[in-house]
Write an enzyme that holds these catalytic residues in place. Structure first.
Site, PDB file in Angstrom:
ATOM      1  N   ARG A   1      -5.701  -2.084   8.636  1.00 13.81           N
ATOM      2  CA  ARG A   1      -5.737  -3.540   8.411  1.00 13.81           C
ATOM      3  C   ARG A   1      -6.078  -4.219   9.733  1.00 13.81           C
ATOM      4  O   ARG A   1      -7.118  -3.926  10.303  1.00 13.81           O
ATOM      5  CB  ARG A   1      -4.409  -4.031   7.849  1.00 13.81           C
ATOM      6  CG  ARG A   1      -4.544  -5.323   7.054  1.00 13.81           C
ATOM      7  CD  ARG A   1      -3.218  -5.746   6.468  1.00 13.81           C
ATOM      8  NE  ARG A   1      -2.749  -4.874   5.424  1.00 13.81           N
ATOM      9  CZ  ARG A   1      -2.935  -5.075   4.113  1.00 13.81           C
ATOM     10  NH1 ARG A   1      -3.564  -6.141   3.719  1.00 13.81           N
ATOM     11  NH2 ARG A   1      -2.484  -4.240   3.221  1.00 13.81           N
TER      12      ARG A   1
ATOM     13  N   ASP B   1       2.226  -0.928  11.684  1.00 12.83           N
ATOM     14  CA  ASP B   1       2.203  -2.306  12.194  1.00 12.83           C
ATOM     15  C   ASP B   1       3.497  -3.068  11.902  1.00 12.83           C
ATOM     16  O   ASP B   1       3.467  -4.286  11.715  1.00 12.83           O
ATOM     17  CB  ASP B   1       0.989  -3.054  11.608  1.00 12.83           C
ATOM     18  CG  ASP B   1       1.033  -3.132  10.089  1.00 12.83           C
ATOM     19  OD1 ASP B   1       1.855  -2.424   9.474  1.00 12.83           O
ATOM     20  OD2 ASP B   1       0.244  -3.904   9.517  1.00 12.83           O
TER      21      ASP B   1
ATOM     22  N   GLY C   1       0.837  -1.212   0.000  1.00 20.56           N
ATOM     23  CA  GLY C   1       0.000   0.000   0.000  1.00 20.56           C
ATOM     24  C   GLY C   1       0.866   1.255   0.000  1.00 20.56           C
ATOM     25  O   GLY C   1       1.883   1.301   0.675  1.00 20.56           O
TER      26      GLY C   1
ATOM     27  N   ASP D   1       5.845  -5.232   5.941  1.00 19.40           N
ATOM     28  CA  ASP D   1       6.412  -6.551   6.253  1.00 19.40           C
ATOM     29  C   ASP D   1       6.485  -7.472   5.040  1.00 19.40           C
ATOM     30  O   ASP D   1       7.472  -8.179   4.838  1.00 19.40           O
ATOM     31  CB  ASP D   1       5.549  -7.250   7.314  1.00 19.40           C
ATOM     32  CG  ASP D   1       5.900  -6.784   8.718  1.00 19.40           C
ATOM     33  OD1 ASP D   1       6.959  -6.154   8.880  1.00 19.40           O
ATOM     34  OD2 ASP D   1       5.109  -7.064   9.639  1.00 19.40           O
TER      35      ASP D   1
ATOM     36  N   THR E   1       4.251   2.342   5.633  1.00 21.83           N
ATOM     37  CA  THR E   1       2.846   1.926   5.744  1.00 21.83           C
ATOM     38  C   THR E   1       2.126   2.863   6.701  1.00 21.83           C
ATOM     39  O   THR E   1       2.692   3.245   7.735  1.00 21.83           O
ATOM     40  CB  THR E   1       2.686   0.473   6.240  1.00 21.83           C
ATOM     41  OG1 THR E   1       1.299   0.255   6.579  1.00 21.83           O
ATOM     42  CG2 THR E   1       3.516   0.156   7.463  1.00 21.83           C
TER      43      THR E   1
ATOM     44  N   ASP F   1      -0.194   1.984   8.530  1.00 27.39           N
ATOM     45  CA  ASP F   1      -0.761   1.174   9.622  1.00 27.39           C
ATOM     46  C   ASP F   1       0.084   1.146  10.904  1.00 27.39           C
ATOM     47  O   ASP F   1      -0.411   0.719  11.946  1.00 27.39           O
ATOM     48  CB  ASP F   1      -0.976  -0.278   9.161  1.00 27.39           C
ATOM     49  CG  ASP F   1      -1.872  -0.380   7.933  1.00 27.39           C
ATOM     50  OD1 ASP F   1      -2.676   0.545   7.714  1.00 27.39           O
ATOM     51  OD2 ASP F   1      -1.754  -1.379   7.186  1.00 27.39           O
TER      52      ASP F   1
ATOM     53  N   ARG G   1       1.065  -5.120  -5.866  1.00 28.99           N
ATOM     54  CA  ARG G   1       1.263  -6.371  -5.145  1.00 28.99           C
ATOM     55  C   ARG G   1       1.463  -7.437  -6.213  1.00 28.99           C
ATOM     56  O   ARG G   1       0.722  -7.472  -7.183  1.00 28.99           O
ATOM     57  CB  ARG G   1       0.068  -6.662  -4.237  1.00 28.99           C
ATOM     58  CG  ARG G   1      -0.101  -5.571  -3.158  1.00 28.99           C
ATOM     59  CD  ARG G   1      -1.174  -5.904  -2.151  1.00 28.99           C
ATOM     60  NE  ARG G   1      -1.165  -4.948  -1.045  1.00 28.99           N
ATOM     61  CZ  ARG G   1      -2.060  -3.963  -0.876  1.00 28.99           C
ATOM     62  NH1 ARG G   1      -3.048  -3.812  -1.732  1.00 28.99           N
ATOM     63  NH2 ARG G   1      -1.980  -3.153   0.150  1.00 28.99           N
TER      64      ARG G   1
END
Ligand code: ADP
Ligand code: F6P
Length: 323
Positions: A174, A132, A14, A106, A128, A130, A75
């Protein structure tokens, strides 16, 4: 110093605001070190299609303030296969790319690890919204995205208060609840639902709404993380159970775009520059991070094996402050 002559750079997964600042830093740090730079467009997918362009200082002019990624992103299923990874390494060799900077999350780092196993020097930069990625306290794009979400929630709050409604606002992330928790605190939400903590006890939410109405609250803001979802269903059930009008808002991809904040521009620039410096020093299979106030780097597999969690104190505090 390693004998690196050409650096490649790609963005993958993303997109995130600040990726352009990182690309600019990679290109210009490499040029300052006397290296050639190749931009690989559309992530690993573009690598396999040899969508590779020469980059100079002017290729990254006027991009530091722009969201998205000028290299595009994608992707790639093919790159998940061993054959795809062999082909990717071969294409890097064919284009004389002897150091590759991968800006992504990741999944993108897993891909970078596979190229490193095949002899291509790689360094990952965390990109990202996120937040995360376990090995780092900062990821490119989070700061811009969380500010975008916060501003959107402020706007929903105005109308929510005017109509004395319950608003369920779904934010991205996510499976991670960082954007939700930060907005929960920054927007003064009455409730924040994150996958890391939510027990799916909707009755508790309903009781909380009834309780808060009794003590004079004019609205009820629930920040709901994407990983929990079902915001429209929740609004319907809450309205039926409490009698308070409820509306759901899914903020969506607005959170992925826009001009990066100062924090995102500065950290992304630093991480892009550090990635090139690491490659020049002969490093490979590394990920750049920012931890405990310092820029750091880790072995990719070590970074991927780390775990992190939302801060329990912040989570408890968020609930206490919404009285
Ligand atoms: P992110 O990098 O944001 O986590 P994805 O998980 O979608 O995003 O990963 C981006 C791309 O990285 C994937 O489309 C794929 O090409 C590559 N990738 C992900 N996981 C692996 C893996 N285990 N091995 C090789 N490549 C991978
Ligand atoms: O990883 C960034 C992210 O925006 C997540 O928050 C979200 O779950 C996902 O990407 C959405 O992906 P797509 O743009 O493919 O819908």
């Amino acid at each position: 110093m390693a004998n690196i002559k050409t650096i490649g750079v790609l963005t993958s997964g993303g997109d995130a605001p600040g990726m352009n600042a990182a690309i600019r830093a990679v290109v210009r740090t490499a040029l300052a070190n006397g290296l050639n730079v190749k931009g690989i467009r559309r992530g690993y997918s573009g690598l396999l299609e040899e969508d590779i362009i020469d980059m100079d200082a002017r290729s990254v002019s006027d991009i530091i303030q722009r969201g998205g990624t000028i290299l595009y992103t994608a992707r790639s299923k093919e790159f998940m296969t061993s054959e795809g990874q062999d082909k990717g390494a071969e294409i890097c060799r064919k284009h004389n790319i002897d150091g590759l900077v991968v800006i992504g999350g990741d999944g993108s780092f897993r891909g970078a690890g596979k190229l490193a196993e095949r002899g291509i020097n790689t360094v990952g930069v965390p990109g990202t919204i996120d937040l995360d990625i376990a090995c780092t306290d900062y990821t490119i794009g989070f700061d811009t995205a969380v500010n975008t979400a916060m501003e959107a929630i402020d706007k929903v709050r105005d109308t929510s208060t005017s109509h004395e409604r319950c608003s369920i606002i779904e934010v991205m992330g996510r499976n991670a609840g960082y954007i939700a928790l930060w907005c929960g605190i920054a927007n003064g939400a009455e409730d924040v639902l994150i996958t890391e903590r939510y027990d799916h006890d909707e009755q508790r939410i309903i009781d909380n709404i009834i309780e808060k109405r009794k003590i004079g609250k004019k609205h009820h803001i629930i920040v709901n993380a994407e990983g929990i979802g079902d915001s429209y269903g929740m609004a319907k059930r809450i309205e039926e159970a409490t009698g308070m009008e409820a509306r759901a808002t899914i903020i969506g991809h607005i959170q992925r775009g826009g001009s990066p904040t100062c924090t995102d521009r500065v950290y992304a620039s630093a991480m892009g520059a550090i990635a090139v410096d690491l490659l020049c020093q002969g490093a490979s299979n590394r990920v750049v991070g920012y931890r405990d106030g310092k820029y750091v780097d880790y072995d990719i597999q070590e970074a991927l094996s780390m775990t992190k969690d939302v801060d329990q104190y912040l989570y408890d505090m968020c609930r206490k402050l919404s009285r």
